[in-house]
Scaffold this motif. Structure first.
Motif, mmCIF file in Angstrom:
data_model
loop_
_atom_site.group_PDB
_atom_site.id
_atom_site.type_symbol
_atom_site.label_atom_id
_atom_site.label_comp_id
_atom_site.label_asym_id
_atom_site.label_seq_id
_atom_site.Cartn_x
_atom_site.Cartn_y
_atom_site.Cartn_z
ATOM 1 N N LEU A 1 -52.547 60.589 9.881
ATOM 2 C CA LEU A 1 -51.143 60.228 9.751
ATOM 3 C C LEU A 1 -51.043 58.709 9.887
ATOM 4 O O LEU A 1 -51.822 58.097 10.625
ATOM 5 N N LEU B 1 -45.059 57.939 11.637
ATOM 6 C CA LEU B 1 -45.475 59.333 11.781
ATOM 7 C C LEU B 1 -46.682 59.429 12.714
ATOM 8 O O LEU B 1 -46.771 60.340 13.537
ATOM 9 N N SER C 1 -45.692 64.620 5.995
ATOM 10 C CA SER C 1 -44.696 65.050 6.969
ATOM 11 C C SER C 1 -45.367 65.930 8.013
ATOM 12 O O SER C 1 -46.406 66.533 7.768
ATOM 13 N N GLN D 1 -44.272 68.484 11.594
ATOM 14 C CA GLN D 1 -43.228 69.064 12.434
ATOM 15 C C GLN D 1 -43.890 69.770 13.603
ATOM 16 O O GLN D 1 -44.835 70.538 13.419
ATOM 17 N N GLY E 1 -39.474 67.804 13.338
ATOM 18 C CA GLY E 1 -39.277 66.715 12.401
ATOM 19 C C GLY E 1 -39.168 67.269 11.008
ATOM 20 O O GLY E 1 -39.791 68.260 10.676
ATOM 21 N N GLY F 1 -41.617 63.145 8.728
ATOM 22 C CA GLY F 1 -42.137 63.236 10.075
ATOM 23 C C GLY F 1 -41.257 62.702 11.153
ATOM 24 O O GLY F 1 -41.708 62.532 12.271
#
Length: 179
Positions: free
Chosen positions: A58, A62, A104, A106, A126, A130
């Protein structure tokens, strides 16, 4: 011809994420995510299990959010793309590493799965990109596309003609968003 490189994973972290910073200050987070497949063997009837480990990277904000909120054992939803890097080991041999570059992320689960007491004491989720937002009333769920339920369109609300429309709608935004 168009092509697609998309990965969606829901799994558990095998260790705490590692956050590093590049020379120009950009955050890079590396983590290992385990996904498990369960099935029943057709011949023996025995329950089988197979765990696959994924390397996830990442970047930027993020990466900082992942480093702050993710812990070993925590469930996580990752969406991204596959990327193969070529590098050389200490003996000068070419090596290849395939990893998921996350677009992204979560966090899943509630307070109990936070892994080591978080000061906020709430679960975080999220959406795309992200961003993490507080959701203390219910556990976060992955942002999975589902068909919209068939509902009648709401009736339009009449506005007074004399009230000017604001240029932006930032007046109703929350100021305590952590990103």
């Amino acid at each position: 011809m168009a092509s697609i490189n998309k990965v969606i994973l829901i799994g558990n972290l095998g260790r705490d994420p590692e956050v590093r910073y590049t020379a120009n200050g950009a955050a890079v987070c590396s983590l290992r995510l385990a996904t498990t497949r369960n099935w029943k063997d057709r011949n023996s009837g025995e329950r089988m299990e197979e765990t696959e480990w994924h390397s996830v990277v990442l970047y930027d904000r993020l990466a900082e959010i992942a480093g702050e909120y993710l812990k070993k054992g925590r469930s996580c939803y990752i969406e991204g793309r596959l990327k193969t890097r070529k590098w050389q080991d200490k003996d000068g041999h070419d090596r290849y590493t395939t990893e998921i570059v996350a677009d992204s992320m979560q966090l899943l689960g509630g307070r109990d799965s936070m892994g080591g007491g978080d000061e906020a004491g709430s679960s975080y989720g999220g959406g795309y990109g992200g961003g993490a937002e507080a959701a203390p009333s219910r556990p976060a769920r992955p942002a999975v596309a589902r068909p919209a339920p068939a509902m009648a369109a709401p009736a339009p609300v009449a506005r007074p003609a004399s009230a000017p429309k604001p240029a932006t709608s930032f007046d109703d935004m929350d100021d305590d968003i952590p990103f």
